[in-house]
Write an enzyme that holds these catalytic residues in place. Sequence first.
Site, PDB file in Angstrom:
ATOM      1  CE  LYS A  48      -3.808  -0.230   2.364  1.00 45.29           C
ATOM      2  NZ  LYS A  48      -4.380  -0.598   3.658  1.00 45.29           N
ATOM      3  NE  ARG A  74      -5.586   3.617   4.318  1.00 46.04           N
ATOM      4  CZ  ARG A  74      -5.902   3.537   3.023  1.00 46.04           C
ATOM      5  NH1 ARG A  74      -6.914   2.795   2.626  1.00 46.04           N
ATOM      6  NH2 ARG A  74      -5.204   4.195   2.126  1.00 46.04           N
ATOM      7  N   GLY A 119      -8.019  -7.290   4.242  1.00 45.79           N
ATOM      8  CA  GLY A 119      -8.909  -7.382   5.401  1.00 45.79           C
ATOM      9  C   GLY A 119      -8.340  -8.117   6.602  1.00 45.79           C
ATOM     10  CG  MET A 123      -2.673  -7.301   9.307  1.00 42.70           C
ATOM     11  SD  MET A 123      -0.981  -6.932   8.934  1.00 42.70           S
ATOM     12  CE  MET A 123      -1.103  -6.471   7.241  1.00 42.70           C
ATOM     13  NE  ARG A 168      -5.830  -4.662  -2.747  1.00 42.97           N
ATOM     14  CZ  ARG A 168      -6.269  -4.813  -1.510  1.00 42.97           C
ATOM     15  NH1 ARG A 168      -5.437  -4.777  -0.502  1.00 42.97           N
ATOM     16  NH2 ARG A 168      -7.543  -5.000  -1.267  1.00 42.97           N
ATOM     17  CG  HIS A 210      -0.627 -45.766  -0.534  1.00 41.86           C
ATOM     18  ND1 HIS A 210      -1.978 -45.933  -0.746  1.00 41.86           N
ATOM     19  CD2 HIS A 210      -0.006 -46.463  -1.514  1.00 41.86           C
ATOM     20  CE1 HIS A 210      -2.161 -46.703  -1.800  1.00 41.86           C
ATOM     21  NE2 HIS A 210      -0.968 -47.040  -2.279  1.00 41.86           N
ATOM     22  CB  SER A 252      15.900 -39.509 -10.568  1.00 38.20           C
ATOM     23  OG  SER A 252      14.620 -38.984 -10.337  1.00 38.20           O
ATOM     24  CB  CYS A 292      11.155 -38.687  -9.556  1.00 35.57           C
ATOM     25  SG  CYS A 292      12.133 -39.782  -8.527  1.00 35.57           S
ATOM     26  CE1 TYR A 329      13.372 -36.427 -14.370  1.00 31.65           C
ATOM     27  CE2 TYR A 329      15.422 -36.395 -15.622  1.00 31.65           C
ATOM     28  CZ  TYR A 329      14.580 -37.009 -14.702  1.00 31.65           C
ATOM     29  OH  TYR A 329      14.946 -38.184 -14.113  1.00 31.65           O
TER      30      TYR A 329
HETATM   31  C1  PEP Z   1      11.324 -40.396  -3.182  1.00 30.18           C
HETATM   32  O1  PEP Z   1      11.778 -40.956  -2.200  1.00 30.18           O
HETATM   33  O2  PEP Z   1      11.293 -39.163  -3.306  1.00 30.18           O
HETATM   34  C2  PEP Z   1      10.742 -41.188  -4.271  1.00 30.18           C
HETATM   35  C3  PEP Z   1      10.332 -40.599  -5.388  1.00 30.18           C
HETATM   36  O3  PEP Z   1      10.552 -42.501  -4.066  1.00 30.18           O
HETATM   37  P1  PEP Z   1       9.383 -43.136  -3.175  1.00 30.18           P
HETATM   38  O4  PEP Z   1       8.422 -42.032  -2.868  1.00 30.18           O
HETATM   39  O5  PEP Z   1       8.781 -44.190  -3.991  1.00 30.18           O
HETATM   40  O6  PEP Z   1      10.132 -43.622  -1.993  1.00 30.18           O
END
Ligand code: PEP
Length: 875
Positions: A22, A92, A101, A103, A336, A454, A763, A830, A850
């Site tokens: 602000k 303000r 809204g 604060m 804003r 899971h 990975s 991953c 990646y």
């Molecule tokens: C991890 O551990 O990040 C992974 C991708 O393998 P998992 O979740 O299957 O243990």
Amino acid sequence: MEKFVYSFDEGSKEMKNLLGGKGANLAEMTKIGLPVPFGFTVTTAACTRYYDEGKQIGEDIIADIYSKLADLEVRSGKKFGSVENPLLVSVRSGAVFSMPGMMDTILNLGLNDDTVVGLATLTDNPRFAYDSYRRFIQMFGDVVLEVHKAKFDAIFEAKKHEKGVAYDVELKTEDLKEIIAAYKQLVKAEMGKDFPQDPKDQLMESIKAVFRSWNNDRAILYRKLNGIPSNLGTAVNVQSMVFGNMGDTSGTGVAFTRSPVNGEKKIFGEFLVNAQGEDVVAGIRTPQPIEEMAIAFPEVYKEFIRIAELLEKHYTDMQDMEFTVERNKLFMLQTRNGKRTAGAAVKLAVDMEKEGLIDKMTAVTRLEPAQIDQLLHPKFDEAELKKAVVLTKGLPASPGAASGKIYFTAADAVAAEAQGEKAILVRKETSPEDLAGMVVAEGILTARGGMTSHAAVVARGMGKCCVSGCSEISVNEDEKIMLVAGKSFTEGDFISLDGTAGVVYEGLIDTVPPALSGDFETIMVWADEIRTLKIRTNADNPHDAQQAVEFGAEGIGLCRTEHMFFEEERISNVRRMIVADTEEERREALALLLPYQKEDFKGIFEAMGARPVTIRLLDPPLHEFLPHTEEEIKELAETINIPYEKLSRRVSELHEFNPMLGHRGCRLAITYPEIAEMQAEAIIMAAIELKREKNMDVVPEIMIPLVGLAKELSFVKKTVLDTIQRIFDREKTTVTYMVGTMIEIPRACVVADDIAKDAEFFSFGTNDLTQMTFGFSRDDTGNIIREYRDLLIFEEDPFQTLDQVGVGQLMKMAVEKGRSTRPNIKLGICGEHGGDPRTIEFCHNIGLNYVSCSPFRVPIARLAAAQAVAKAAKK
Ligand code: PEP
Ligand code: MG
């Protein structure tokens, strides 16, 4: 000396970190010559010091404030506390990131029993003066003195009732004076002292109250929900008052330069005649649509539209503005970048690029990656949602909206679905055995388990709504009963889940399908042009792989082979393999699994076309595949035709106290090389057969999990290479392939240079890497993490957003070390973090090739990867 207070003509929009959003924008509007009442901003750094110094404002800062106040007196020609010509100010809040809204605000500060008389005389408008004073006492009483707002409201309402009027504007001066007397009495009764009369005290107490409001409950919650760091503090803006409550030639309003709901290019807003700022928001009177201002204040409206257009061009974004009209003169009080729905964000970005207002690089930053979820999943009907009863909250494990009947087992959910029912699978927690139930369920609710449990991982993979870790729910799967919020639910009762917010509702709520526009596609194409990170997906069946490709995935970063082991026809052979006493027996069972695995891989390779696919060798401890209760063991013993005692003994032999750190990952392939042999054969044969049958050139990437020692990798790699060579000799052909490893044990990061000698790719398994770096179990610490977040020990759940300063540094080390011995090593991530926008930015910055995430997060990742480029370019 550090400067803690800035006049509006000393700042600019670039100074947001110091002046708050602000303050920076008030300074900017001042700079470009818009009509802004003058004032000054006490910085966020002053707020931080206030907290550091035990909630005190330092003497030097107080002196600076008074000096700027004196300056304001000169500029306005008015005097703070003067009866003849009183200066009134608003106080303000204004944080770096807007927290609408959340604060506090105080208006009309500087009024007291004397100055109110002066104001009445000066303006020749006693009603206005006393209306301002009653507002001030009410706001100051509520915000600074912390007298409950409802008590003021009760007095005000009683007076309206007594006078037989419906609206505040109908109250006369005398009524307002009586209200003021009653307010002051209330303050005295509650505080044991009189309402403060010295304007300088009023000012200092108000500034402190705004600093305090940084840590009120709703601000804390808002920051948590929006990932805003808790240590930024708020700035405070002190601005000379202009009055929208000076009669029918005055008013106040809020407007957006374009629609924040659908992005339409048309001014969008409301205004109220004879009112002050808070009246519009508080809904005391129903405001008029902004267009009607053209009738009430034609000249002012023209000027306002001119300024709105100018501001949008100046900021090159849709603006959300507050303004006041005082006796036919327009004043700007705020501008804003406006908050917007996902649909509006997409349209605004594309329209503005077409208008030449912004370039593509900027356009892709205009959509929050998290908003993409809103565009891809069905949503609850907003009106229905308002009427619904909230039962409890858990983790927003997988976004979307689901309504249906409760079922407590996978089998029941499957049977119900077959009957045409919509099922919500409710479990204490899920395991791979619940998969079938999860597939058919509309949504999944678990009492335990975190964001990488899971249930959460699998649901996200399926793009299925899931709320996990609802610790307030008690689930008895045997008796098919769920207790929550003092109510008991049994099979067939209706509930609804909001996986985006993690909320559980009672009963059925209607959903509406997502509306996808062509503009969304346009933004995604731009994102693909800009990003340098590749986006892969975590998928372990052709259906998910196909889905991910449709969302733009460029490969599979993780195929968890164990998920295939649970399928009906093969689980008994998997179990046969596990309980085998000798290698020979084990090999026999594995030979039965081989054709299934090969077909799985063929299906996945085909779905991915020429795109790269990383297949991970078996990872979880073997006991996960075995039955546990006596009954289940008996049943299995019969099915696979071995003595009950033998099976029971094997189950207890395989028992581990801490399976996560036990016989899993590459340790399985080292102790039972024949498992790795079978999997390597299935992978390579799948590639060979596709080459023969379809002329496809698949380049499988074989990934070895849970490596901590270079020797573990070289051991398993040898098994894999020997197997592949045998197949090449036998089949008299070859295919190209790669062998690499997961980096998910802290030690692996430290010795990554050694490991890279044998790994063609890394990975990062950041689920395990986070677990082991923190020593926090992935599965058991949901509640602890929640508490840590409440206590601000964690700003974020480290299983959702990568801990960049800890786990991230290990990754950085591994990247550098890995490249030192293998410069062209392929690097990816991953773990679940691979779909998290902030983690994606980090991965871009440390130079990964990646990121890999669940199919439904692929579009988010594409956008986040483009935004990472845009942000880096800005720096
Ligand atoms: C991890 O551990 O990040 C992974 C991708 O393998 P998992 O979740 O299957 O243990
Ligand atoms: Mg792992």
